[in-house]
Design an enzyme around this catalytic site. Structure first.
Site, PDB file in Angstrom:
ATOM      1  N   ASP A   1       0.842  -1.201   0.000  1.00  0.00           N
ATOM      2  CA  ASP A   1       0.000   0.000   0.000  1.00  0.00           C
ATOM      3  C   ASP A   1       0.878   1.253   0.000  1.00  0.00           C
ATOM      4  O   ASP A   1       1.882   1.312   0.707  1.00  0.00           O
ATOM      5  CB  ASP A   1      -0.862  -0.034   1.279  1.00  0.00           C
ATOM      6  CG  ASP A   1      -1.975   1.000   1.265  1.00  0.00           C
ATOM      7  OD1 ASP A   1      -2.401   1.408   2.357  1.00  0.00           O
ATOM      8  OD2 ASP A   1      -2.393   1.422   0.170  1.00  0.00           O
TER       9      ASP A   1
ATOM     10  N   HIS B   1      -7.539   9.844   4.437  1.00  0.00           N
ATOM     11  CA  HIS B   1      -7.180   8.805   5.400  1.00  0.00           C
ATOM     12  C   HIS B   1      -7.544   9.233   6.809  1.00  0.00           C
ATOM     13  O   HIS B   1      -7.703  10.409   7.089  1.00  0.00           O
ATOM     14  CB  HIS B   1      -5.660   8.557   5.361  1.00  0.00           C
ATOM     15  CG  HIS B   1      -5.206   7.888   4.115  1.00  0.00           C
ATOM     16  ND1 HIS B   1      -4.060   8.256   3.458  1.00  0.00           N
ATOM     17  CD2 HIS B   1      -5.740   6.879   3.388  1.00  0.00           C
ATOM     18  CE1 HIS B   1      -3.907   7.495   2.388  1.00  0.00           C
ATOM     19  NE2 HIS B   1      -4.915   6.649   2.328  1.00  0.00           N
TER      20      HIS B   1
ATOM     21  N   ASP C   1      -8.248   0.664   6.982  1.00  0.00           N
ATOM     22  CA  ASP C   1      -7.256   0.577   8.058  1.00  0.00           C
ATOM     23  C   ASP C   1      -7.855   1.147   9.343  1.00  0.00           C
ATOM     24  O   ASP C   1      -7.870   0.507  10.387  1.00  0.00           O
ATOM     25  CB  ASP C   1      -6.004   1.370   7.643  1.00  0.00           C
ATOM     26  CG  ASP C   1      -4.830   1.103   8.572  1.00  0.00           C
ATOM     27  OD1 ASP C   1      -3.837   1.829   8.498  1.00  0.00           O
ATOM     28  OD2 ASP C   1      -4.939   0.161   9.383  1.00  0.00           O
ATOM     29  N   THR C   2      -8.387   2.344   9.252  1.00  0.00           N
ATOM     30  CA  THR C   2      -8.881   3.051  10.435  1.00  0.00           C
ATOM     31  C   THR C   2      -9.973   2.279  11.178  1.00  0.00           C
ATOM     32  O   THR C   2      -9.955   2.228  12.419  1.00  0.00           O
ATOM     33  CB  THR C   2      -9.388   4.449  10.032  1.00  0.00           C
ATOM     34  OG1 THR C   2      -8.261   5.206   9.540  1.00  0.00           O
ATOM     35  CG2 THR C   2     -10.007   5.189  11.206  1.00  0.00           C
TER      36      THR C   2
HETATM   37  O1  LIG Z   1      -6.741   4.249   2.215  1.00  0.00           O
HETATM   38  C1  LIG Z   1      -6.349   3.641   3.215  1.00  0.00           C
HETATM   39  C2  LIG Z   1      -7.264   3.400   4.416  1.00  0.00           C
HETATM   40  O2  LIG Z   1      -7.996   4.514   4.712  1.00  0.00           O
HETATM   41  P1  LIG Z   1      -8.798   4.628   6.096  1.00  0.00           P
HETATM   42  O3  LIG Z   1      -7.971   5.517   6.986  1.00  0.00           O
HETATM   43  O4  LIG Z   1     -10.123   5.241   5.729  1.00  0.00           O
HETATM   44  O5  LIG Z   1      -8.963   3.252   6.691  1.00  0.00           O
HETATM   45  N1  LIG Z   1      -5.094   3.116   3.268  1.00  0.00           N
HETATM   46  O6  LIG Z   1      -4.306   3.214   2.168  1.00  0.00           O
HETATM   47  C3  LIG Z   1      -4.575   2.461   4.480  1.00  0.00           C
HETATM   48  C4  LIG Z   1      -3.339   3.183   4.992  1.00  0.00           C
HETATM   49  C5  LIG Z   1      -3.654   4.634   5.323  1.00  0.00           C
HETATM   50  C6  LIG Z   1      -2.455   5.332   5.910  1.00  0.00           C
HETATM   51  O7  LIG Z   1      -2.105   4.713   7.100  1.00  0.00           O
HETATM   52 NA    NA Z   2      -3.244   0.627  -2.095  1.00  0.00          NA
HETATM   53 ZN   LIG Z   3      -4.695   4.991   1.178  1.00  0.00          ZN
END
Ligand SMILES: O=C(COP(=O)(O)O)N(O)CCCCO
Ligand code: NA
Ligand SMILES: [Zn+2]
Length: 311
Positions: A88, A184, A259-260
């Site tokens: 990512d 994010h 992630d969040t």
């Molecule tokens: O797009 C996302 C996840 O987004 P979200 O913060 O809404 O879960 N990611 O790419 C995960 C990593 C984000 C930076 O730590």
């Molecule tokens: Na990605």
């Molecule tokens: Zn992202």
């Protein structure tokens, strides 16, 4: 274990559903994500950011990438569902190469902070290398607001669908993350949540490839409330509402980064367990109920994405 992520995303794109791409930094998050996918009979993408690779490898990129691949492969060979491992927000060429060398299923080259022509050139370079070894590539066009791995983007710059058309044709990138208003983290919107669905529709029409939604966590208010009840300070946290996620999927989003939502669930239940089981010192007994909840939120997301039963 999926050799290249494109194969599961192309199917999702044809059938108009989305596959979750869930970030992990340690064994427990990885276990929870994979258990959730297995229970939902859903193909799944697990992802590490560059920071996660450094964290897993204690600062050594090769070690981190290798350990991530081996952890995922070892668990995945026991499962009935397809599992892809994705880098990512790849920015550092060395990290992208380490991921490719270690055996990742796909890598993101995130050069969206650069001007269009430079983003195109950077992306083209990574696509040539990755495709030469059969690995899929994701790129980003437009900018998310907020902090992207310590790069502060003040204003979000939404994707230009005409640029997307040229970008995809010239780079041959396998899937694209168009910025349509998300960011994010847990504080995505000041006022009402808003995504630019018109742009999304055009990008899909012009590119006809699987699309990715970054910053897509829902930030469930009940879990935020629980975390705050046990001492967290997350007031004002706001994510992407479920109905908007569903509309984005209808319009062509096929990979949804999360992630969040896992982090907030982890924090809320860790605080709860520690405050309720005051004599517990066995980390396994502390983590078990916490990651049970992380698994549940992953299952809920997978169901919303429409990828349950698609394995
Ligand atoms: O797009 C996302 C996840 O987004 P979200 O913060 O809404 O879960 N990611 O790419 C995960 C990593 C984000 C930076 O730590
Ligand atoms: Na990605
Ligand atoms: Zn992202």
């Amino acid at each position: 274990y999926v050799k290249n992520t494109k194969e599961i995303l192309e199917k999702a794109s044809k059938e108009r559903y989305a596959i979750g791409a869930f970030n992990f930094n340690n064994m427990e998050f990885l276990q929870a994500i994979l258990e959730a996918a297995e229970e939902e009979k859903a193909p799944v993408i697990v992802a590490t950011s560059e920071g996660a690779i450094k964290y897993i490898g204690k600062g050594d990129i090769e070690t981190g990438a290798k350990l991530a691949v081996e952890m995922v492969r070892t668990y995945a060979e026991k499962l009935s569902v397809p599992v892809a491992l994705h880098l990512d927000h790849g920015r550092d060429f060395k990290v992208i190469m380490a991921a490719i060398k270690a055996g990742y299923s796909s890598v993101m080259i995130d050069a969206s902070h650069l001007p269009f022509e430079e983003n195109l050139r950077e992306t083209k370079r990574i696509v040539e290398i990755a495709h030469a070894v059969g690995i899929s590539v994701e790129a980003e066009l437009g900018k998310l607001k907020g902090i992207e791995d310590n790069v502060v983007e003040k204003e979000s710059v939404l994707v230009d669908p005409e640029e997307a058309k040229v970008f995809v044709k010239e780079t041959e990138v396998d899937f694209l993350a168009p910025a349509i208003g998300t960011s994010h983290g847990a504080f995505k919107f000041k006022g009402e949540a808003q995504l630019d669905f018109e742009r999304l529709k055009k990008v899909k029409e012009y590119t006809q490839i699987p699309l990715v939604l970054h910053g897509a966590s829902m930030v469930p208010q009940d879990i935020v409330k629980l975390a705050n009840e046990y001492g967290a300070e997350l007031s004002g946290a706001k994510g992407v509402p479920e109905d908007m996620l569903k509309k984005a999927i209808e319009l062509g989003i096929n990979k949804i980064n999360t992630d969040t939502d896992l982090r907030i669930t982890f924090v809320a239940y860790l605080r709860k367990v520690l405050s309720e089981d005051k004599s517990q010192i066995d980390p396994r007994k502390i983590f078990k109920p916490v990651f049970e909840q992380v698994k549940e939120i992953v299952k809920e997301r997978i169901r919303i994405f429409g990828s349950s039963g698609k394995a």
